[in-house]
Design an enzyme around this catalytic site. Structure first.
Site, PDB file in Angstrom:
ATOM      1  N   SER A 258       3.615 -10.108   9.606  1.00  0.00           N
ATOM      2  CA  SER A 258       2.447 -10.620   8.878  1.00  0.00           C
ATOM      3  C   SER A 258       1.794  -9.494   8.064  1.00  0.00           C
ATOM      4  O   SER A 258       1.509  -8.424   8.597  1.00  0.00           O
ATOM      5  CB  SER A 258       1.464 -11.198   9.903  1.00  0.00           C
ATOM      6  OG  SER A 258       0.394 -11.850   9.272  1.00  0.00           O
TER       7      SER A 258
ATOM      8  N   CYS B  60      -1.072  -4.885   1.754  1.00  0.00           N
ATOM      9  CA  CYS B  60       0.090  -5.604   1.224  1.00  0.00           C
ATOM     10  C   CYS B  60      -0.330  -6.980   0.700  1.00  0.00           C
ATOM     11  O   CYS B  60       0.197  -7.461  -0.312  1.00  0.00           O
ATOM     12  CB  CYS B  60       1.160  -5.724   2.302  1.00  0.00           C
ATOM     13  SG  CYS B  60       1.765  -4.091   2.824  1.00  0.00           S
TER      14      CYS B  60
ATOM     15  N   ASP C  48      -0.552   3.122  11.551  1.00  0.00           N
ATOM     16  CA  ASP C  48      -0.039   2.312  10.439  1.00  0.00           C
ATOM     17  C   ASP C  48      -0.983   1.187  10.041  1.00  0.00           C
ATOM     18  O   ASP C  48      -0.980   0.735   8.903  1.00  0.00           O
ATOM     19  CB  ASP C  48       1.335   1.741  10.795  1.00  0.00           C
ATOM     20  CG  ASP C  48       2.127   1.368   9.555  1.00  0.00           C
ATOM     21  OD1 ASP C  48       2.328   2.252   8.703  1.00  0.00           O
ATOM     22  OD2 ASP C  48       2.527   0.195   9.423  1.00  0.00           O
TER      23      ASP C  48
ATOM     24  N   CYS D 198      -0.512  -6.870   6.167  1.00  0.00           N
ATOM     25  CA  CYS D 198      -1.850  -6.284   6.313  1.00  0.00           C
ATOM     26  C   CYS D 198      -2.651  -6.531   5.034  1.00  0.00           C
ATOM     27  O   CYS D 198      -2.122  -7.044   4.044  1.00  0.00           O
ATOM     28  CB  CYS D 198      -1.737  -4.782   6.583  1.00  0.00           C
ATOM     29  SG  CYS D 198      -1.463  -3.803   5.082  1.00  0.00           S
TER      30      CYS D 198
END
Lengths: 145, 145
Positions: B77, B82, B142, B79
């Protein structure tokens, strides 16, 4: 003028000299510049290196504790991609050179708790206005139009 | 399984083999893959090359007319960064391997008219679950935690 915005403008001008889009940014941590960058669409053939993204990338890998004490200075109101990067890393404040030529996602930033300051700096406005007038198709490509 | 998601998973596995985070993506235009990528945080010391961003970057500069006919396949999924890139370029559909290990900005995508399909693919789920269990601090870095 604000010394950090001066550095962001210097980055934008570097981009222009390289034949690219004049948009620059600097990431500041506790009063110190830890990353500088400018749009690299033309120079690198990059679709993700907007000024803000380039500054973040050049700052390198940082901990969440660092990002949460950073301010991002950018010559132009940040698009949705750069806004997303600011939100991902929890950068609490964005100082924007101008939003006359392009209104980015300032509302989304504010809605998610990011502080915004818009300088409406004349140099930023002129620089971007001139570029858009002379390069409308490049500019449209950069904002996905 | 969907052939494009297979390619996104292959990208994720490449990332894992390189010592990186196992998240991959492919950009598909009219049935043809035009960009593949995977997370390069470790490999390139990059804070912006998530799998989706890398796929977009590797596809290179495209016109708005191309993006508007693309689909983005991603193993995880997306973030907010993105998601922002998807919205910037007006990509109309995102196919997501799984959102069990991380729920990205699917609501924002939907609210702005992007079609979402979540496969809850077992291989994607296992791959990410194993990585997070073994590398919690890398994973947190991340996603800006």
């Amino acid at each position: 003028m604000n010394e950090y915005m001066k550095e962001a403008i210097a980055e934008a001008q570097k981009g222009l000299e390289e034949g690219g889009l004049p948009i620059g940014a600097v990431l500041v941590y506790e009063g110190k510049i830890i990353g500088k960058g400018h749009n690299k669409r033309i120079q690198n053939g990059s679709v993700i290196l907007h000024g803000e993204m380039d500054a973040l990338e050049n700052a390198g890998r940082k901990t969440s504790a660092i990002y949460k004490k950073c301010e991002l200075y950018t010559t132009l109101s940040p698009c949705i991609m750069c806004t997303g990067a600011v939100l991902l890393y929890g950068i609490p404040k964005v100082i924007i050179g101008e939003n006359k030529n392009f209104m980015g996602e300032e509302e989304l930033l504010k809605n998610r708790g990011v502080k915004i300051e818009v300088l409406q700096d004349k140099q930023c406005i002129e620089m971007m206005k001139d570029f858009i007038e002379q390069n409308p198709s490049l500019w449209n490509e950069d904002i996905g139009v």
